[in-house]
Design a protein around this motif. Structure first.
Motif, short mmCIF file in Angstrom:
data_model
loop_
_atom_site.label_atom_id
_atom_site.label_comp_id
_atom_site.label_asym_id
_atom_site.label_seq_id
_atom_site.Cartn_x
_atom_site.Cartn_y
_atom_site.Cartn_z
N UNK A 1 0.83 -1.20 0.00
CA UNK A 1 0.00 0.00 0.00
C UNK A 1 0.86 1.25 0.00
N UNK A 2 1.91 1.25 0.81
CA UNK A 2 2.82 2.40 0.85
C UNK A 2 3.47 2.64 -0.51
N UNK A 3 3.84 1.55 -1.18
CA UNK A 3 4.48 1.70 -2.49
C UNK A 3 3.53 2.36 -3.48
N UNK A 4 2.27 1.92 -3.49
CA UNK A 4 1.30 2.56 -4.39
C UNK A 4 1.07 4.02 -4.01
N UNK A 5 1.08 4.29 -2.72
CA UNK A 5 0.90 5.68 -2.26
C UNK A 5 2.08 6.55 -2.70
N UNK A 6 3.30 6.05 -2.53
CA UNK A 6 4.48 6.80 -2.95
C UNK A 6 4.44 7.07 -4.45
N UNK A 7 4.04 6.07 -5.23
CA UNK A 7 3.93 6.26 -6.68
C UNK A 7 2.93 7.36 -7.01
N UNK A 8 1.80 7.39 -6.31
CA UNK A 8 0.80 8.42 -6.55
C UNK A 8 1.33 9.80 -6.16
N UNK A 9 2.05 9.87 -5.05
CA UNK A 9 2.63 11.15 -4.62
C UNK A 9 3.67 11.63 -5.62
N UNK A 10 4.44 10.71 -6.16
CA UNK A 10 5.47 11.07 -7.15
C UNK A 10 4.84 11.68 -8.39
N UNK A 11 3.65 11.19 -8.75
CA UNK A 11 2.93 11.71 -9.92
C UNK A 11 2.14 12.97 -9.59
N UNK A 12 2.03 13.29 -8.31
CA UNK A 12 1.20 14.42 -7.90
C UNK A 12 -0.28 14.13 -8.04
N UNK A 13 -0.65 12.84 -7.93
CA UNK A 13 -2.03 12.39 -8.13
C UNK A 13 -2.73 12.33 -6.76
N UNK A 14 -3.38 13.41 -6.40
CA UNK A 14 -4.02 13.50 -5.09
C UNK A 14 -5.18 12.54 -4.92
N UNK A 15 -5.96 12.32 -5.98
CA UNK A 15 -7.10 11.41 -5.88
C UNK A 15 -6.65 9.99 -5.57
N UNK A 16 -5.63 9.53 -6.30
CA UNK A 16 -5.12 8.17 -6.06
C UNK A 16 -4.48 8.06 -4.69
#
Length: 231
Positions: A189-204
């Motif tokens: 879950x953390x890995x998916x969250x970090x990936x979303x943060x890296x993209x600047x994808x707030x919804x994800x």
């Protein structure tokens, strides 16, 4: 605590911090109550708890006063402190509140987080994965806390982060850190969250954070169902 209560708390370990000893005792007893290491109706004895944790009676008494204010224990005149009733709704409400705040913080973080902080989160998650593989419960707890603290600090939302910190006091960390399946799920879950943060994808980022808390609530409720605490 009663001998029967002690036998139901296999994850008990000596306290690791000393500055605010009554706070540490409160954390320990709160964890026992929320994971039902002690059941509703069990008495929590001052002297037995002090001996178990290697502290004096004074910080135990102070901790129980704090927990009484939180509604986790009740004072029975002339008999001592007893664990208060716990309902499914209590668990649902606690995780709902945590998830609401954490989701908002994750969305905000995605808009302002720096590449350095993203890299720090990725590193913390790698270290968490190592701790999960080795089954190091204390390190799992420290790294899980550090990951979310780093994320929340990135938002600059100090008051909202403070509210989340207080809400998560009721999370039985030993229950989760002793579950390898939860550990693997948290790392993923953390890995998916970090990936979303890296993209600047707030919804994800928000959705992933919400799923993390929903999963935690589900695991705890299933555990409490299995041991029949609601009856």
């Amino acid at each position: 605590m009663t001998s029967s209560a002690q036998s139901r708390s296999p994850g008990s370990r000596p306290l690791r911090r000393r500055p605010q000893l009554s706070d540490d005792v409160a954390v320990h007893v709160r964890n026992l109550i929320m994971s039902v290491g002690v059941r509703p109706g069990d008495f929590i004895r001052l002297d037995e708890t002090a001996a178990e944790l290697g502290v004096s009676v004074t910080p135990v008494r102070e901790a129980l006063l704090t927990l009484r204010g939180e509604g986790l224990v009740e004072l029975v005149p002339h008999r001592g402190y007893v664990v208060a009733p716990l309902s499914r709704g209590d668990i649902d409400d606690l995780f709902w509140l945590q998830g609401q705040i954490a989701e908002e913080l994750a969305r905000r973080a995605a808009a302002v987080i720096t590449p350095d902080t993203v890299a720090e989160l990725a590193d913390l998650n790698e270290r968490l994965a190592e701790a999960v593989r080795s089954g190091d419960g204390a390190r799992i707890e420290d790294l899980e806390f550090a990951f979310h603290r780093t994320l929340n600090r990135a938002t600059g939302a100090r008051k909202l982060s403070w509210f989340l910190l207080n809400a998560t006091r009721y999370t039985p960390v030993h229950f989760y850190s002793s579950d390898p399946d939860w550990g693997a799920a948290a790392v993923a879950s953390h890995k998916r969250l970090v990936d979303a943060l890296r993209r600047g994808d707030g919804d994800s980022a928000g959705r992933e954070t919400r799923r993390h808390f929903t999963d935690g609530a589900g695991r705890l409720v299933r555990h409490l169902d299995e041991i029949g605490v609601w009856s």
